[in-house]
Design a protein around this motif. Structure first.
Motif, PDB file in Angstrom:
ATOM      1  N   PRO A 169      14.429 -20.810   8.088  1.00  0.00           N
ATOM      2  CA  PRO A 169      15.229 -20.337   9.229  1.00  0.00           C
ATOM      3  C   PRO A 169      15.018 -21.236  10.442  1.00  0.00           C
ATOM      4  CG  PRO A 169      13.301 -18.943   8.898  1.00  0.00           C
ATOM      5  CD  PRO A 169      13.370 -19.868   7.714  1.00  0.00           C
ATOM      6  N   ALA A 170      15.964 -21.220  11.347  1.00  0.00           N
ATOM      7  CA  ALA A 170      15.913 -22.130  12.495  1.00  0.00           C
ATOM      8  C   ALA A 170      14.698 -21.879  13.374  1.00  0.00           C
ATOM      9  CB  ALA A 170      17.194 -21.993  13.314  1.00  0.00           C
ATOM     10  N   ASP A 171      14.218 -20.621  13.407  1.00  0.00           N
ATOM     11  CA  ASP A 171      13.092 -20.297  14.285  1.00  0.00           C
ATOM     12  C   ASP A 171      11.750 -20.312  13.562  1.00  0.00           C
ATOM     13  OD1 ASP A 171      13.604 -18.137  12.695  1.00  0.00           O
ATOM     14  OD2 ASP A 171      13.367 -16.638  14.282  1.00  0.00           O
ATOM     15  N   ALA A 172      11.684 -20.910  12.374  1.00  0.00           N
ATOM     16  CA  ALA A 172      10.411 -21.007  11.659  1.00  0.00           C
ATOM     17  C   ALA A 172       9.426 -21.820  12.492  1.00  0.00           C
ATOM     18  CB  ALA A 172      10.618 -21.656  10.295  1.00  0.00           C
ATOM     19  N   PRO A 173       8.221 -21.295  12.753  1.00  0.00           N
ATOM     20  CA  PRO A 173       7.302 -21.970  13.675  1.00  0.00           C
ATOM     21  C   PRO A 173       6.478 -23.059  13.007  1.00  0.00           C
ATOM     22  CG  PRO A 173       6.328 -19.932  12.941  1.00  0.00           C
ATOM     23  CD  PRO A 173       7.691 -19.991  12.299  1.00  0.00           C
ATOM     24  N   ILE A 174       5.910 -23.903  13.831  1.00  0.00           N
ATOM     25  CA  ILE A 174       4.859 -24.829  13.422  1.00  0.00           C
ATOM     26  C   ILE A 174       3.542 -24.158  13.797  1.00  0.00           C
ATOM     27  CG2 ILE A 174       3.810 -27.094  13.798  1.00  0.00           C
ATOM     28  CD1 ILE A 174       6.606 -28.143  14.474  1.00  0.00           C
ATOM     29  N   VAL A 175       2.697 -23.881  12.801  1.00  0.00           N
ATOM     30  CA  VAL A 175       1.435 -23.179  13.020  1.00  0.00           C
ATOM     31  C   VAL A 175       0.304 -24.196  13.131  1.00  0.00           C
ATOM     32  CG1 VAL A 175      -0.218 -21.532  12.063  1.00  0.00           C
ATOM     33  CG2 VAL A 175       2.243 -21.122  11.818  1.00  0.00           C
ATOM     34  N   VAL A 176      -0.532 -24.044  14.164  1.00  0.00           N
ATOM     35  CA  VAL A 176      -1.649 -24.961  14.403  1.00  0.00           C
ATOM     36  C   VAL A 176      -2.956 -24.194  14.362  1.00  0.00           C
ATOM     37  CG1 VAL A 176      -2.612 -26.727  15.920  1.00  0.00           C
ATOM     38  CG2 VAL A 176      -0.145 -26.277  15.941  1.00  0.00           C
ATOM     39  N   GLY A 177      -3.890 -24.624  13.522  1.00  0.00           N
ATOM     40  CA  GLY A 177      -5.240 -24.065  13.519  1.00  0.00           C
ATOM     41  C   GLY A 177      -6.060 -24.758  14.585  1.00  0.00           C
TER      42      GLY A 177
END
Length: 319
Positions: A169-177
Motif C-alpha cells: 500500500p502507498a502508506d506502508a512505512p519504513i521501519v527503523v530499529g
C-alpha cells in the motif's frame, strides 16, 4: 648511531600540505548479485526500482568459479560463458529485450564474498537474495549475505523471494530499529533519505526488556514501573533523533518505545512495512547487531526487505 635531525618547521608544514588527502568515493551505482535463483531475480526487480527512483546506475554481477561445488557431470560450457548467459537471461526476464543505458552486466571470477565486497567499495547499495544457488548456496544469512552485511562499505539490502514491492500500500512505512548507537544513527539517516525518495512514512522503534534495561536506568534500580521506563526511553528516543529528523521536514515520522524483545518486535512490524532498516552494529536492545543474533534473525524471517547499514556508509550523490 646518530639520529637524523628533525626537519625545519617550514619544511614540515610544506610536507604536510603535499600529503595526499584520503579519497572519498562517490557512490553512483546499485549492485545486485545474480545467480539465477528466484530470490536473486526478485533482488534484481527491487534493485531496478531503487536505482530508477534514485537515478543511479545499476550493475548486475554474477560470480563464477571452477571450484564452487562438486558435481559428477562436466559443465556444458565454460563457466564465464555460463555466467554471461545467465545474466542475459535474467536481465531479459526483468527488463525485456530493450535494456536501459543505465544498466550493465558483469561476470566475475573468484570468491563470491570478496567480489561483492570489492563492488561495495563504490556502491550506493548492494542487493542480495536471501537464498541462492551455486556460488550463493546457503544464503540464509549463513555465509555470503552475513559476511556482506557485516563487512560491506555500503548498505546491504536482503530480499526474500516473496517480497513484492508492487503489492505494498502507498502508506506502508519504513521501519527503523534504533538504540542510539552510531549504527542505528546511520540506519535512521538512510531510512529518512529513502522515505524522501519513495514518499513513505518512517516508524522509529526503540525496544527494551526488563533484563536489558538501558544502562542509564540501571542505577535507579527496579523500582520504576514499566510505564515510567517506557516514558523515559521514548523521551531519550525523541531527544536522540530530533536533529536528524528536522533535516528531513517532508518525511512523516512516528517514534515508539516498546517493552518487547527486539527480534519479535521488528519481525512483527515487518508484516506491514515497506522496508526494515537496521544498523550493522548496535547496543542495548539491539546489541550484537553485526548479523550475529538480532540482525540475522530479522533478516532471515522478516516479511519485507531488510537493509543493513554500516556506521560509515558510502556517500550518496543525491544527498
Amino acid at each position: 648511531m646518530r639520529l637524523p635531525r628533525p626537519l625545519p618547521r617550514r619544511r614540515r608544514t610544506q610536507e604536510r600540505r603535499r600529503a595526499p588527502r584520503p579519497m572519498i568515493h562517490v557512490s553512483t551505482s546499485v549492485i545486485v548479485a545474480i545467480d539465477g535463483s528466484s530470490a536473486s531475480i526478485s533482488a534484481l526487480r527491487h534493485a531496478k526500482r531503487f536505482a530508477e527512483a534514485r537515478k543511479l546506475r545499476l550493475r548486475a554481477v554474477s560470480v563464477w568459479s571452477t571450484v564452487n561445488t562438486y558435481t559428477p557431470f562436466l559443465p556444458a560450457g565454460l563457466p564465464t560463458e555460463d555466467a554471461t548467459g545467465l545474466l542475459a537471461e535474467v536481465s531479459r526476464e526483468v527488463f525485456g529485450d530493450d535494456l536501459p543505458d543505465w544498466y550493465e552486466q558483469k561476470a566475475v571470477k573468484g570468491s563470491t564474498v570478496r567480489a561483492l565486497l570489492r563492488e561495495s567499495r563504490t556502491a550506493a547499495l548492494l542487493v542480495l537474495g536471501s537464498r541462492g544457488l551455486g556460488g550463493f548456496t546457503g544464503l540464509l544469512l549463513g555465509s555470503v549475505s552475513a559476511q556482506c552485511a557485516a563487512h560491506a562499505n555500503c548498505p546491504v539490502m536482503i530480499i526474500h523471494e516473496q517480497n513484492d514491492a508492487a503489492s505494498l500500500p502507498a502508506d506502508a512505512p519504513i521501519v527503523v530499529g534504533d538504540d542510539g548507537s552510531a549504527g542505528s544513527n546511520a540506519a535512521l539517516e538512510w531510512a529518512l533519505q529513502a522515505a524522501e525518495t519513495f514518499v513513505a512514512p518512517v516508524q522509529i522503534v526503540r525496544s527494551w526488556t526488563i533484563d536489558r534495561l538501558p544502562l542509564q536506568y540501571e542505577e535507579l534500580g527496579f523500582n520504576l514501573s514499566s510505564e515510567d521506563v517506557n516514558t523515559r526511553v521514548l523521551h531519550d528516543l525523541v531527544t536522540d533523533t530530533l536533529n536528524r529528523i528536522e533535516r528531513h521536514p517532508t518525511v512523516r515520522v512516528t517514534r515508539e518505545a516498546v517493552m518487547a524483545h527486539p527480534v519479535a518486535e521488528l519481525i512483527s512490524r515487518s508484516q506491514h512495512a515497506r522496508l526494515l532498516v537496521v544498523g550493522s552494529r548496535g547496543r542495548g536492545g539491539f546489541a550484537r547487531l553485526r548479523l550475529g543474533s538480532v540482525g540475522a534473525e530479522s533478516a532471515s524471517y522478516s516479511h519485507c526487505p531488510v537493509v543493513v547499514v554500516p556506521p560509515r556508509a558510502n556517500q550518496n550523490p543525491n544527498h
